[in-house]
Design an enzyme around this catalytic site. Structure first.
Site, PDB file in Angstrom:
ATOM      1  N   SER A   9       0.788  -1.406  -0.098  1.00  0.00           N
ATOM      2  CA  SER A   9       0.081  -0.151   0.180  1.00  0.00           C
ATOM      3  C   SER A   9       1.062   1.108   0.154  1.00  0.00           C
ATOM      4  CB  SER A   9      -0.877  -0.033   1.205  1.00  0.00           C
ATOM      5  OG  SER A   9      -1.769  -1.058   1.054  1.00  0.00           O
TER       6      SER A   9
ATOM      7  N   HIS B 263       0.161   4.289   4.396  1.00  0.00           N
ATOM      8  CA  HIS B 263      -0.376   5.036   3.215  1.00  0.00           C
ATOM      9  C   HIS B 263       0.140   6.375   3.104  1.00  0.00           C
ATOM     10  CE1 HIS B 263      -4.111   2.234   2.943  1.00  0.00           C
ATOM     11  NE2 HIS B 263      -2.853   1.749   3.039  1.00  0.00           N
TER      12      HIS B 263
END
Length: 289
Positions: free
Chosen positions: A194, A240
């Site tokens: 991610s 993230h």
């Protein structure tokens, strides 16, 4: 003749207004001068200069927006990264949790195994900062990240070139892991690509703005993904955000570097992000140990 504000004039046909620049030299070109390339359009001079053979051809090859060489396969590095992720995903399914214990990122830096052995980044296992970014356990998680890598990587890799794109992906993955290492709860295991994918999302935003494209699709995509990040449980928002910030910074330096000092600015920006990550990891490890 009335002119529209903001439009440029073709360098070969001053009477023609245009909003398109050569992908290699960035001079404005009109439809008559636009020659399709693997990325955008090029002017006749750049195409002519890059069409020779031998050493001269290598020196005058068409360049990407960031100064990299234009490649025939604009997704080669993306395919390699996906292959690594796939190989580790299959290995996890075969070996089981033991491989996750050996390669995943551990929140808080380390845990103590039942036999009394401490493991984690704080205990010298720095490789976890990168191995965790290629590691997946559940099929939906793996498929979602690979879809993002394929779609957005296909946009970003041709714009940067292979070497710069690879540097962007690795730094985004590392920065995501670094922020997770700094902020994630103690003993929380983090894994997945991610951080890398969010780095590519950040790069997409910078490239859209640099190309003067409609930024609404990119911004909407970011907003939806951040909404998912902060509303669904079990997602490492730290990875993230770390990847997103690194992707924006690295790509901005790559595509806005002055041509005369392009390599210096680009390498310097990558080195600066790497030093920041290194400093955070060293400070966090010192605090934990």
């Amino acid at each position: 003749m009335d002119t529209q504000p903001g439009l440029l004039r073709c360098y070969r046909h001053p009477e023609a207004e245009t909003g398109v620049r050569c992908a290699r030299c960035e001079r404005p070109i009109c439809p008559q001068c636009m020659i399709p390339a693997s990325v955008g359009f090029q002017c006749p001079e750049c195409v002519r200069n890059g069409s020779g053979t031998g050493h001269a051809a290598g020196a005058n090859q068409p360049r990407t927006l960031a100064g990299g060489r234009v490649a025939a396969d604009g997704r080669l590095v993306t395919k390699i990264l996906m292959a690594i992720n796939l190989a580790l995903f299959i290995a996890v399914q075969v070996v089981g949790d033991r491989l996750l214990d050996d390669l995943a990122l551990i929140g808080g830096g380390h845990v103590v195994l039942p036999n009394g052995e401490p493991v984690g980044v704080a205990d010298g296992e720095w490789y976890r900062l990168l191995t965790s970014a290629f590691l997946h356990q559940e099929l939906p998680h793996f498929l979602f990240n690979m879809l993002g890598l394929w779609m957005i990587g296909g946009i970003v890799e041709p714009e940067l070139g292979r070497i710069r794109y690879a540097a962007l992906c690795l730094l985004s993955a590392l920065s995501g892991s670094t922020l997770a290492y700094l902020l994630s709860p103690h003993t929380q295991f983090s894994l997945g690509a991610s951080g890398m994918v969010y780095g590519l999302i950040g790069a997409w935003i910078v490239l859209a703005r640099r190309r003067r494209q409609d930024m609404r699709p990119a911004l909407l995509f970011v907003a939806l993904n951040l909404l998912i990040t902060f509303t669904r449980p079990g997602i490492s928002w730290e990875a993230h955000i770390g990847g997103l910030v690194a992707g924006v910074l690295v790509t901005y330096a790559m595509v806005h570097a002055p041509r005369a000092r392009r390599d210096l600015v680009q390498y310097g920006a990558c080195g600066l992000v790497l030093l920041i990550d290194l400093g955070i990891v060293l400070a966090r490890s010192a605090a934990l140990t």
